[in-house]
Scaffold this motif. Structure first.
Motif, mmCIF file in Angstrom:
data_model
loop_
_atom_site.group_PDB
_atom_site.id
_atom_site.type_symbol
_atom_site.label_atom_id
_atom_site.label_comp_id
_atom_site.label_asym_id
_atom_site.label_seq_id
_atom_site.Cartn_x
_atom_site.Cartn_y
_atom_site.Cartn_z
ATOM 1 N N VAL A 17 54.882 45.265 45.586
ATOM 2 C CA VAL A 17 54.497 45.589 46.970
ATOM 3 C C VAL A 17 53.123 45.018 47.284
ATOM 4 C CG1 VAL A 17 53.875 47.489 48.504
ATOM 5 C CG2 VAL A 17 55.945 47.637 47.121
ATOM 6 N N LEU A 18 52.187 45.134 46.355
ATOM 7 C CA LEU A 18 50.824 44.656 46.606
ATOM 8 C C LEU A 18 50.758 43.139 46.679
ATOM 9 C CD1 LEU A 18 48.777 47.025 44.267
ATOM 10 C CD2 LEU A 18 49.116 47.230 46.726
ATOM 11 N N ALA A 124 36.740 48.323 43.429
ATOM 12 C CA ALA A 124 36.916 46.873 43.468
ATOM 13 C C ALA A 124 35.561 46.243 43.226
ATOM 14 C CB ALA A 124 37.489 46.418 44.797
ATOM 15 N N GLU A 125 35.472 45.437 42.179
ATOM 16 C CA GLU A 125 34.201 44.794 41.830
ATOM 17 C C GLU A 125 33.093 45.836 41.678
ATOM 18 O OE1 GLU A 125 33.760 41.484 41.226
ATOM 19 O OE2 GLU A 125 35.937 41.305 41.401
ATOM 20 N N GLY A 130 37.646 53.457 48.195
ATOM 21 C CA GLY A 130 38.569 54.472 48.705
ATOM 22 C C GLY A 130 38.916 55.478 47.632
ATOM 23 N N THR A 131 39.914 56.302 47.925
ATOM 24 C CA THR A 131 40.371 57.322 46.981
ATOM 25 C C THR A 131 41.889 57.337 46.931
ATOM 26 O OG1 THR A 131 40.447 59.080 48.648
ATOM 27 C CG2 THR A 131 38.356 58.755 47.469
ATOM 28 N N GLY A 161 42.711 48.756 44.576
ATOM 29 C CA GLY A 161 41.358 48.308 44.908
ATOM 30 C C GLY A 161 41.264 46.805 45.056
ATOM 31 N N GLN A 162 41.926 46.059 44.179
ATOM 32 C CA GLN A 162 41.909 44.605 44.287
ATOM 33 C C GLN A 162 42.597 44.138 45.566
ATOM 34 O OE1 GLN A 162 40.122 42.662 42.301
ATOM 35 N NE2 GLN A 162 39.505 44.530 41.232
ATOM 36 N N THR A 163 43.655 44.824 45.956
ATOM 37 C CA THR A 163 44.357 44.452 47.198
ATOM 38 C C THR A 163 43.476 44.716 48.414
ATOM 39 O OG1 THR A 163 46.501 44.930 46.193
ATOM 40 C CG2 THR A 163 46.402 44.876 48.594
#
Length: 563
Positions: A17-18, A124-125, A130-131, A161-163
């Motif tokens: 999906v991502l 991310a990085e 977010g959560t 997070g990467q998405t």
């Protein structure tokens, strides 16, 4: 199914999906829905935070909690802040947590069903963006709070997070760009190497800034990402092999072999052995087993140049390989599977060949999946100076010279039509540089300025039946001046087929259909207008049969005018 297998299946579905380009909100909602087998009756939520730490996007999924649970689907800001601060938050019963008190019903919480909550930060990085939180209701809550579940949620949060980071890179002012369906990796490549409009600068051998060339390169860029068969069409000398190599270099098969074969250069018996290979002793001289071009190109790209010149009997053999991906070597019985991306090239009018029974219709439809028509040089005159400089630079490197063009010399080249296209231009540059008297190439160095251009005899359509020959014409100085229009090519005739149209007085009707740099369609319309839209007269002007003119009119979509 064991729990570990369920978790692995969920991770796999989430990764799919991502990896699919879509709106970020829809992607996150799908991720939460995929977690349903893990939730076992509970519900999940992903909250994306903006630069100020405020919720920007909230994606919810799962089952709705029963009214008596007293739980609302909105994650309180205090809970989000706690997850961001600590990275992980586990609450065995939210009814006993002060963080959730503001979001519970004001009525007494006695008798409510216990709800267990777990939340992890989405990073991310090394930045929290977010959560990700999930919860369970009732008896299942006790089994929910364990390190294994937290580790699983952390894995999912890292993927999410990467998405989110990728979407933010692609976004403009917080809005998903219009071309949201473009492959994300392609956009990232453009950030490193420049936008696609400069693609042609990265392809060796292709020089040009004209709209016609840019359009071809844009098409090649799109087609190269697939395994679709491509048919390169165009006059002789337009660089079909160079464009075929560009398709290969831009494709996922670029690290595999690029194999080419000129079908017109070999007789049918040898052609079959070259393409399919042969076994030892298959014929006289076959002293060892040999792999064919299809086998050599396995996993890569195979260019079949001059595909229109193969015999009808061999066309049937080739068709089977293209349809089934299977072949047998000459003299062999073992069936071999091959995975080849096919690129064909021809300067022949295949449609006419099909109508005349010279080319199989089923093979035509098989190879003409994506036809790409390469423009002749006369339709891109602005590229002539660029090409000439590129050819001169190559000549200088090969011969350790330092020639340059005077501006007036480039003007001379720009006035020529070059019926032989890029190949003829390259030969002209090499010939001129070889015989140049100084490092600065001037107009006087060109053969056409000294009545020495043999190619102009082709433009004039020299009639050898009258005793004329190239050497005699050259000795008499009967050469065509620079800028004079070549005779019209036969409409629908293959490249290299001499036109029967004769050179005459410029006031004659035949000459008026031969304006410089006119396309085939324009020459056809001009001839029809000159003939009063009578096909038989237009055919005589163009040196064709009425049937060929009729076919050309239909092919170009020209409607007949009645008077």
């Amino acid at each position: 199914m064991r729990k570990a297998e369920i978790l692995l299946s969920i991770i796999y579905e989430i990764s799919e999906v991502l990896a699919t380009p879509a709106q970020l909100e829809a992607t996150l909602a799908n991720v939460v829905n995929i977690l349903s087998p893990f939730l076992q009756g509970g519900h999940g939520a992903i909250v994306v935070l903006d630069a100020e730490g405020e919720p920007q996007i909230t994606a919810n999924g799962g089952n709705t909690h029963p009214p008596q649970s007293g739980f609302r689907r909105v994650i309180p800001q205090a809970v989000i802040d706690q997850i961001v601060a600590e990275g992980t938050l586990v609450i065995p019963d939210i009814s006993k947590s002060e963080l959730f008190q503001v979001d519970l019903h004001t009525s007494s919480s006695s008798g409510t069903i216990p709800i267990t909550f777990v939340g992890v930060a989405v990073k991310a990085e090394h930045q929290i963006v977010g959560t990700l939180s999930i919860d369970r209701v009732g008896d299942d809550a006790a089994s929910f709070c364990c390190d294994e579940d937290v580790r699983f949620l952390t894995m999912v949060a890292n993927l999410v997070g990467q998405t989110i980071r990728l979407h933010r890179i692609l976004s403009m002012d917080g809005q998903w760009p219009i071309e949201e369906q473009r492959r994300p990796e392609k956009v990232l490549d453009e950030e490193r190497t420049g936008p696609a409009r400069h693609l042609h600068a990265k392809i060796d051998g292709i020089v040009g800034e004209s709209p016609a060339v840019k359009q071809v390169l844009e098409t090649i860029e799109i087609v190269a990402r697939t395994n679709t068969t491509v048919l390169l069409r165009g006059e002789s000398g337009t660089g079909k092999e160079v464009f075929a190599q560009a398709i290969h270099k831009l494709s996922p098969r670029s690290k595999k072999p690029f194999v080419k074969l000129n079908c017109a250069a070999l007789p049918e018996s040898v052609l079959e052995s070259e393409l399919f290979g042969h076994e030892k002793g298959a014929f006289t001289g076959a002293i060892a087993q040999r792999a064919g071009r299809f086998e050599l190109a396995n996993g890569g790209t195979l260019l079949l140049d001059e595909i229109g010149e193969i015999s009808p009997s061999f066309q049937a053999k080739l068709l089977r390989v293209l349809q089934e991906g299977e072949l047998e070597r000459v003299g062999g019985t073992r069936t071999l599977k091959v995975d080849v991306r096919l690129v064909c090239a021809t300067n022949k009018d295949l449609e006419t060949a099909v109508l005349n029974g010279e080319f199989r219709a089923d093979l035509y439809y098989r190879i003409s999946v994506v036809p790409i028509i390469l423009p002749p040089l006369r339709e891109r005159p602005g590229d002539i100076p660029r090409l000439a400089k590129a050819f001169l630079d190559r000549f200088n490197r090969e011969n350790e010279r330092q020639f340059t063009f005077a501006p007036s010399a480039l003007d001379v080249l720009s006035q020529c039509d070059f019926p032989g296209n890029v190949r003829e231009l390259e030969n002209c540059v090499r010939r001129t540089a070889t015989l140049a008297r100084s490092r600065m190439i001037a107009p006087s160095d060109f053969a056409c300025k000294n009545s020495q251009c043999l190619s102009s005899l082709l433009w004039k359509g020299a009639n050898r039946s009258h005793g004329g020959n190239a050497t005699g014409e050259l000795a008499r100085g009967n050469m065509m001046p620079v800028g004079s229009p070549p005779p019209a090519r036969r409409i629908g005739a293959s490249e290299g087929t001499a036109s029967p149209a004769k050179v005459g007085d410029p006031n004659e009707p035949a000459w008026r259909a031969m304006g410089p740099r006119l396309t085939e369609r324009h020459r056809l319309i001009d001839a029809m207008e000159t003939a009063g839209w009578v096909q038989a007269k237009a055919a005589r002007i163009l040196g064709l049969t009425p049937r060929q003119v009729g076919y050309a009119l239909r092919r170009h979509g020209i409607k007949l005018r009645k008077f």
